[in-house]
Design a protein around this motif. Structure first.
Motif, PDB file in Angstrom:
ATOM      1  N   ASP A 116      92.475  65.379  -1.891  1.00  0.00           N
ATOM      2  CA  ASP A 116      92.664  66.240  -2.923  1.00  0.00           C
ATOM      3  C   ASP A 116      91.924  65.587  -4.319  1.00  0.00           C
ATOM      4  O   ASP A 116      92.385  65.264  -5.174  1.00  0.00           O
ATOM      5  CB  ASP A 116      94.116  65.950  -3.452  1.00  0.00           C
ATOM      6  CG  ASP A 116      94.896  66.425  -2.389  1.00  0.00           C
ATOM      7  OD1 ASP A 116      94.643  67.522  -1.675  1.00  0.00           O
ATOM      8  OD2 ASP A 116      96.294  66.056  -2.162  1.00  0.00           O
ATOM      9  N   SER A 117      90.718  65.584  -3.997  1.00  0.00           N
ATOM     10  CA  SER A 117      89.699  64.968  -4.971  1.00  0.00           C
ATOM     11  C   SER A 117      89.658  63.544  -5.094  1.00  0.00           C
ATOM     12  O   SER A 117      89.288  63.206  -6.398  1.00  0.00           O
ATOM     13  CB  SER A 117      89.752  65.838  -6.356  1.00  0.00           C
ATOM     14  OG  SER A 117      89.312  67.018  -6.117  1.00  0.00           O
ATOM     15  N   GLY A 118      90.436  62.866  -4.425  1.00  0.00           N
ATOM     16  CA  GLY A 118      90.447  61.327  -4.680  1.00  0.00           C
ATOM     17  C   GLY A 118      89.169  60.688  -4.766  1.00  0.00           C
ATOM     18  O   GLY A 118      88.199  61.346  -3.778  1.00  0.00           O
TER      19      GLY A 118
ATOM     20  N   GLU B 252      82.664  58.868  -3.215  1.00  0.00           N
ATOM     21  CA  GLU B 252      82.735  59.988  -3.902  1.00  0.00           C
ATOM     22  C   GLU B 252      83.838  60.795  -3.824  1.00  0.00           C
ATOM     23  O   GLU B 252      84.632  60.669  -2.778  1.00  0.00           O
ATOM     24  CB  GLU B 252      81.449  60.874  -3.494  1.00  0.00           C
ATOM     25  CG  GLU B 252      79.885  60.219  -3.700  1.00  0.00           C
ATOM     26  CD  GLU B 252      79.752  60.341  -5.167  1.00  0.00           C
ATOM     27  OE1 GLU B 252      80.550  60.371  -6.028  1.00  0.00           O
ATOM     28  OE2 GLU B 252      78.485  60.285  -5.260  1.00  0.00           O
ATOM     29  N   PRO B 253      84.260  61.902  -4.681  1.00  0.00           N
ATOM     30  CA  PRO B 253      85.504  62.585  -4.246  1.00  0.00           C
ATOM     31  C   PRO B 253      85.590  63.472  -3.201  1.00  0.00           C
ATOM     32  O   PRO B 253      84.501  63.849  -2.596  1.00  0.00           O
ATOM     33  CB  PRO B 253      85.572  63.404  -5.850  1.00  0.00           C
ATOM     34  CG  PRO B 253      84.586  62.797  -6.541  1.00  0.00           C
ATOM     35  CD  PRO B 253      83.698  62.246  -5.919  1.00  0.00           C
ATOM     36  N   VAL B 254      86.768  63.233  -2.502  1.00  0.00           N
ATOM     37  CA  VAL B 254      86.824  64.037  -1.373  1.00  0.00           C
ATOM     38  C   VAL B 254      87.476  65.393  -1.677  1.00  0.00           C
ATOM     39  O   VAL B 254      88.515  65.499  -2.313  1.00  0.00           O
ATOM     40  CB  VAL B 254      87.963  63.210  -0.368  1.00  0.00           C
ATOM     41  CG1 VAL B 254      88.375  64.248   0.884  1.00  0.00           C
ATOM     42  CG2 VAL B 254      87.360  62.067   0.102  1.00  0.00           C
ATOM     43  N   THR B 255      86.547  66.394  -1.377  1.00  0.00           N
ATOM     44  CA  THR B 255      87.092  67.720  -2.180  1.00  0.00           C
ATOM     45  C   THR B 255      87.819  68.594  -1.120  1.00  0.00           C
ATOM     46  O   THR B 255      88.378  69.561  -1.481  1.00  0.00           O
ATOM     47  CB  THR B 255      85.850  68.646  -2.575  1.00  0.00           C
ATOM     48  OG1 THR B 255      84.957  68.657  -1.261  1.00  0.00           O
ATOM     49  CG2 THR B 255      85.222  67.891  -3.883  1.00  0.00           C
ATOM     50  N   ALA B 256      87.810  68.174   0.199  1.00  0.00           N
ATOM     51  CA  ALA B 256      88.527  68.971   1.244  1.00  0.00           C
ATOM     52  C   ALA B 256      88.823  67.730   2.462  1.00  0.00           C
ATOM     53  O   ALA B 256      88.110  67.006   2.760  1.00  0.00           O
ATOM     54  CB  ALA B 256      87.715  70.042   1.896  1.00  0.00           C
TER      55      ALA B 256
END
Length: 227
Positions: free
Chosen positions: A90-92, A163-167
């Motif tokens: 979730d964008s973490g 980096e952000p996890v987008t999925a």
């Protein structure tokens, strides 16, 4: 020195660990283990180190790391901290930071100087989008996204981020090692010399030249080692 270490865990071991983690209720806010500066840039989940599942999984991963000849040669461990387990979703993300110079053993409370960082990937690259480990050093910026069961070893002095996890979910284990040799350049030289000696022994056996190089290796370790 950055080093990719494949197959620290087998695919079946990863599946077993993931099954337990995916169904665990022991996930907590990762900010709880962050310092005051890191709290503003750390957005992830971690398994509670006091939970039963942590007490079962973390020692298993630590044993697997200790059994890796490449870890022994590259890190020259004096002390190894028990791995922690995290999840990005979730964008973490985790912004640019350098790991604390000293961490404390969850088992003994002993202070450990963090010379070497290791991340063991527990999610396959296709399971999530984003989530690259980005390490910056004197040679540039390196993005790391490895197969599940593989590990990356790198100096804990490096500036790095996730980096952000987008999925999807990026699940990993991570830990630190206090090395017998504090200096990264010296560790790198010893590792390269050790790998050369191993290759020469495979090709020529214990020749006089190989024995001399082995003597040189151990004398350097004796000179640079901090025991």
């Amino acid at each position: 020195m950055m080093l990719h270490i494949p197959d620290v865990l087998t695919k079946q071991q990863v599946l077993d660990i993931r099954h337990r983690l995916d169904h665990s209720t022991a996930w907590i806010d990762g900010k709880k283990s962050a310092g005051s500066q890191a709290q503003s840039i750390k957005n992830n989940l971690q398994i509670d180190v006091h939970s039963e599942i942590y007490q079962q999984i973390a020692p298993f991963i630590l044993t697997a790391l200790k059994q890796q000849a490449m870890v022994q040669s590259a890190a020259l461990p004096r002390h190894c901290l028990m791995p922690m387990l995290n999840c990005y979703q979730d964008s973490g993300n985790y912004g640019n930071h350098v790991d604390n110079a000293v961490q404390y053993s969850s088992e003994t409370g002993q202070p450990i100087r963090t010379d070497v960082s290791i991340t063991v990937f527990l999610s396959e690259p296709e399971e999530y989008e984003g989530g690259e480990l980005v390490v910056e050093d004197n040679y540039g910026t390196h993005e790391v996204k490895l197969n599940a069961g593989d590990a990356i070893l790198y100096p804990a002095t490096s500036l790095h981020r996730v980096e952000p996890v987008t999925a999807g979910k990026r699940i990993a284990a991570f830990t630190w090692i206090q090395s017998m040799v504090k200096d990264d350049w010296q560790r790198s030289m010893l590792f390269n010399l050790d790998m050369t000696i191993m290759q020469l022994r495979q090709k020529y056996g214990d020749s006089e030249e190989t024995i001399h190089l082995t003597s040189h290796y151990h004398n350097l370790l004796r000179q640079w080692g901090d025991l």
